[in-house]
Structures are given as structure tokens and as C-alpha cells.
Design a protein around this motif. Structure first.
Motif, short mmCIF file in Angstrom:
data_model
loop_
_atom_site.label_atom_id
_atom_site.label_comp_id
_atom_site.label_asym_id
_atom_site.label_seq_id
_atom_site.Cartn_x
_atom_site.Cartn_y
_atom_site.Cartn_z
N UNK A 1 0.83 -1.26 0.19
CA UNK A 1 0.07 -0.03 -0.05
C UNK A 1 0.78 1.11 -0.01
N UNK A 2 2.05 1.27 0.74
CA UNK A 2 2.77 2.46 0.77
C UNK A 2 3.69 2.63 -0.43
N UNK A 3 3.65 1.73 -1.10
CA UNK A 3 4.63 1.97 -2.55
C UNK A 3 3.44 2.43 -3.47
N UNK A 4 2.51 1.58 -3.84
CA UNK A 4 1.21 2.11 -4.73
C UNK A 4 0.66 3.49 -4.16
N UNK A 5 0.19 3.68 -2.94
CA UNK A 5 0.09 5.12 -2.77
C UNK A 5 0.68 6.17 -3.07
N UNK B 1 1.11 6.12 -7.24
CA UNK B 1 -0.23 6.42 -7.91
C UNK B 1 -0.60 7.63 -7.42
N UNK B 2 -0.45 8.35 -6.34
CA UNK B 2 -0.78 9.79 -5.99
C UNK B 2 0.31 10.59 -6.98
N UNK B 3 1.59 10.28 -6.97
CA UNK B 3 2.36 11.14 -7.88
C UNK B 3 1.90 11.11 -9.25
N UNK B 4 1.77 9.98 -9.75
CA UNK B 4 1.14 10.05 -11.15
C UNK B 4 -0.05 10.55 -11.50
N UNK B 5 -0.90 10.31 -10.76
CA UNK B 5 -2.19 11.01 -10.85
C UNK B 5 -2.19 12.59 -10.69
N UNK B 6 -1.17 13.18 -9.88
CA UNK B 6 -1.21 14.57 -9.61
C UNK B 6 -0.69 14.95 -11.08
N UNK C 1 4.37 -8.70 -4.28
CA UNK C 1 4.16 -7.54 -3.93
C UNK C 1 4.19 -6.81 -5.46
N UNK C 2 5.21 -6.97 -6.23
CA UNK C 2 5.69 -6.35 -7.39
C UNK C 2 4.29 -6.45 -8.20
N UNK C 3 3.77 -7.82 -8.34
CA UNK C 3 2.75 -8.20 -9.29
C UNK C 3 1.41 -7.31 -8.92
N UNK C 4 1.28 -7.32 -7.78
CA UNK C 4 -0.08 -6.44 -7.21
C UNK C 4 0.12 -4.91 -7.42
N UNK C 5 1.32 -4.65 -7.15
CA UNK C 5 1.62 -3.18 -7.21
C UNK C 5 1.41 -2.61 -8.59
N UNK C 6 1.79 -3.50 -9.65
CA UNK C 6 1.52 -2.97 -10.92
C UNK C 6 0.17 -2.61 -11.36
N UNK C 7 -0.86 -3.29 -10.75
CA UNK C 7 -2.45 -3.07 -10.68
C UNK C 7 -2.91 -1.81 -9.89
N UNK C 8 -2.36 -2.22 -8.88
CA UNK C 8 -3.11 -1.39 -7.72
C UNK C 8 -2.70 0.26 -7.71
N UNK D 1 -9.69 5.65 0.95
CA UNK D 1 -9.28 4.52 -0.14
C UNK D 1 -8.17 3.78 0.25
N UNK D 2 -7.33 4.42 1.02
CA UNK D 2 -6.10 3.45 1.62
C UNK D 2 -6.58 2.70 2.70
N UNK D 3 -7.65 2.93 3.67
CA UNK D 3 -8.12 2.29 4.60
C UNK D 3 -9.00 0.74 3.99
N UNK D 4 -9.67 1.40 2.98
CA UNK D 4 -10.55 0.52 2.22
C UNK D 4 -9.78 -0.66 1.69
N UNK D 5 -8.56 -0.31 1.28
CA UNK D 5 -7.75 -1.29 0.49
C UNK D 5 -7.11 -2.33 1.42
N UNK D 6 -6.94 -1.99 2.56
CA UNK D 6 -6.02 -2.88 3.42
C UNK D 6 -6.65 -4.19 3.61
#
Length: 270
Positions: free
Chosen positions: A80-84, A87-92, A136-143, A193-198
Motif C-alpha cells: 500500500x505504501x508503494x502504490x499510494x 499512484x498519487x504522484x502519477x495522478x497529480x 508484491x510487485x505483481x499486485x503493485x502494477x495493478x493497484x 481509499x487507503x483504509x478500504x484497500x487494507x
């Protein structure tokens, strides 16, 4: 949220904090070494010596569940830390950029999201091999796409606001606008969204481990314990019952916490 719901929310939050605390101090709470084998007590029923019984090689099920909580939470929050952050950086960037960059990022997100999450992750892990880091790498590509898409929408809604236009007229640059005016105003829906994804990520990680693609034996992890115990469903049902119950209760806890956090922060669009 009224006073009664707030009281319930604080209690659920306290339970989640207690759970995380016990997962972190698992070595102090576990009655036995989760990797220690005792062939004199193979498949021993829950009792005085082993509260939740032992597995097929005499390992303490309770100790493995406690350590499994630590492994599951560690993997979940690392992912979650990585994708957050990413993802926030790319979205911004997408929200603040022009039409060309925004369109490219949006199309990339749409392509990745067009694949089912677990199927996509299984394909990646199947190519690069099983293991904690690869899972972790596989799921991070999606999340990361979820946070990028949400951040982009929020940034665009604020970018055209009057107070941001006033800040630009006062001499504020792009970076100052992002870090002082935009990100602080979108942190609430991102936190929800972070809490929901846990719970969702814990379930995905357990699912991959159950399929033999995630955490590998003998590391204790709930999905891995289910995979090992399914061959003993009739002779030792506790090998499936207790890890399954741990997954169900933990995922339910964080899902309820996420829903109540959304109500607590009065977020309507997640």
C-alpha cells in the motif's frame, strides 16, 4: 456521523490498532517457534499443550497464525505504501499536465484496469516466479492505477477552483500549488481509499499464497496455511478453520473500518 456511530467507530479503530500491535509483537505473544517441528505431536487436536492444535509436521498452529498476521500486515502495508506514493504522484502529474500527457496516462490506466486484478497478478507471478517480493510487485502494477485515477479526478476538480487561481495570481508556482493547496485538500478521500484497500489487499495476498504463488513454505502466512491444510480437511479441520477465520475476521474488520472512516470524514465519492 452522529455520536453513537462515532463511538462505534472509535471502538472499531481501537480493535484495529490492538490487532496491529499484537501482530507487531508476535514473537513475544507466540507460545512456540512457528517453524519448530515436533513429530511426536503431529496433527494434535486443540488442547492444553497446543491451544489451536498442530499441523502435519507438529508445528504450533496458534504461533503460526500470530506470525502470519505479522507477515500479512507487513506485506499489505509495504504494498500500500508503494502504490499510494506512486499512484498519487502519477495522478497529480496527469491532473496538472496538458492534454497529451493526461491522455497517455489515462489510457495506460484504462488498459491495466481492463484486466481482472487476480488474473493479471497470477500471470505476472507465473512469469517471474513465486515469492513475497514478486507477489508484491505483481499486485503493485495493478493497484497504483486506483490511486492515480482517483488523484487525477480530485486534482482536476481543484485545479480550476477560484482559490487556486487566486494563489497563482499571487505568484504561487506549480509545486507550491500542488503541495500547499491541492494535496492537503485531497488527503481525506485518499486516506479513505487507503483504509478500504487494507482488507482487499490482504485478501488478494492470501489468495495468491493459497494458490502457491505467494509466500512459500515454511514461512507462516494465512493463505499458505490454508493451502497446506486443505489436504487434511477431514482428519484435521482446524488447519483450515483457524487460518480461514483469521482471514475472515481481519478482512471484515478493515472493511468495516474503511466504510466507517468514509462516513466519519463525510466522503461521498468513494
Amino acid at each position: 456521523m452522529n455520536a453513537i456511530k462515532k463511538n462505534i467507530y472509535y471502538k472499531i479503530l481501537a480493535v484495529a490498532v490492538i490487532f496491529i500491535f499484537f501482530a507487531l509483537v508476535a514473537p513475544l505473544c507466540a507460545p512456540n517457534d512457528p517453524l519448530h517441528t515436533d513429530f511426536e505431536h503431529v496433527l494434535e487436536k486443540p488442547g492444553e499443550n497446543y491451544l489451536l492444535g498442530t499441523d502435519q509436521v507438529g508445528r504450533c498452529v496458534l504461533s503460526r497464525i500470530l506470525y502470519g498476521a505479522r507477515v500479512s500486515l507487513g506485506m499489505t502495508f509495504s504494498l500500500l505504501g508503494m502504490v499510494f506514493i506512486f499512484g498519487v504522484g502519477i495522478g497529480t502529474v496527469a491532473g496538472m499536465s496538458g492534454k497529451v500527457v493526461d491522455s497517455f496516462i489515462t489510457r495506460l490506466i484504462d488498459v491495466i484496469l481492463s484486466f481482472p486484478e487476480i488474473v493479471f497478478a497470477i500471470g505476472i507471478v507465473g512469469i517471474i516466479g513465486p515469492g513475497i517480493k514478486n507477489t508484491i510487485f505483481a499486485l503493485s502494477i495493478i493497484w497504483w492505477t486506483k490511486y492515480a485515477r482517483l488523484t487525477r479526478v480530485l486534482v482536476i476538480s481543484i485545479k480550476n477552483s477560484e482559490y487556486l487561481a487566486a494563489a497563482r495570481m499571487a505568484g504561487a508556482g506549480t509545486l507550491r500549488c500542488v503541495f500547499k493547496y491541492i494535496l492537503p485538500n485531497i488527503v481525506s478521500p485518499l486516506a479513505v481509499q487507503f483504509v478500504l484497500d487494507i482488507g482487499n489487499i490482504m485478501l488478494a495476498l492470501a489468495g495468491l499464497s493459497f494458490l502457491g504463488l505467494g509466500v512459500q513454505p515454511p514461512i507462516p502466512e494465512w493463505g499458505n496455511m490454508l493451502n497446506e491444510g486443505r489436504a487434511y480437511l477431514q482428519t484435521a479441520p482446524w488447519l483450515l478453520l483457524y487460518p480461514g477465520l483469521a482471514i475472515f475476521l481481519t478482512v471484515s474488520l478493515f472493511n468495516v473500518l474503511g466504510d466507517m472512516t468514509r462516513d466519519f470524514l463525510d466522503i461521498k465519492n468513494i
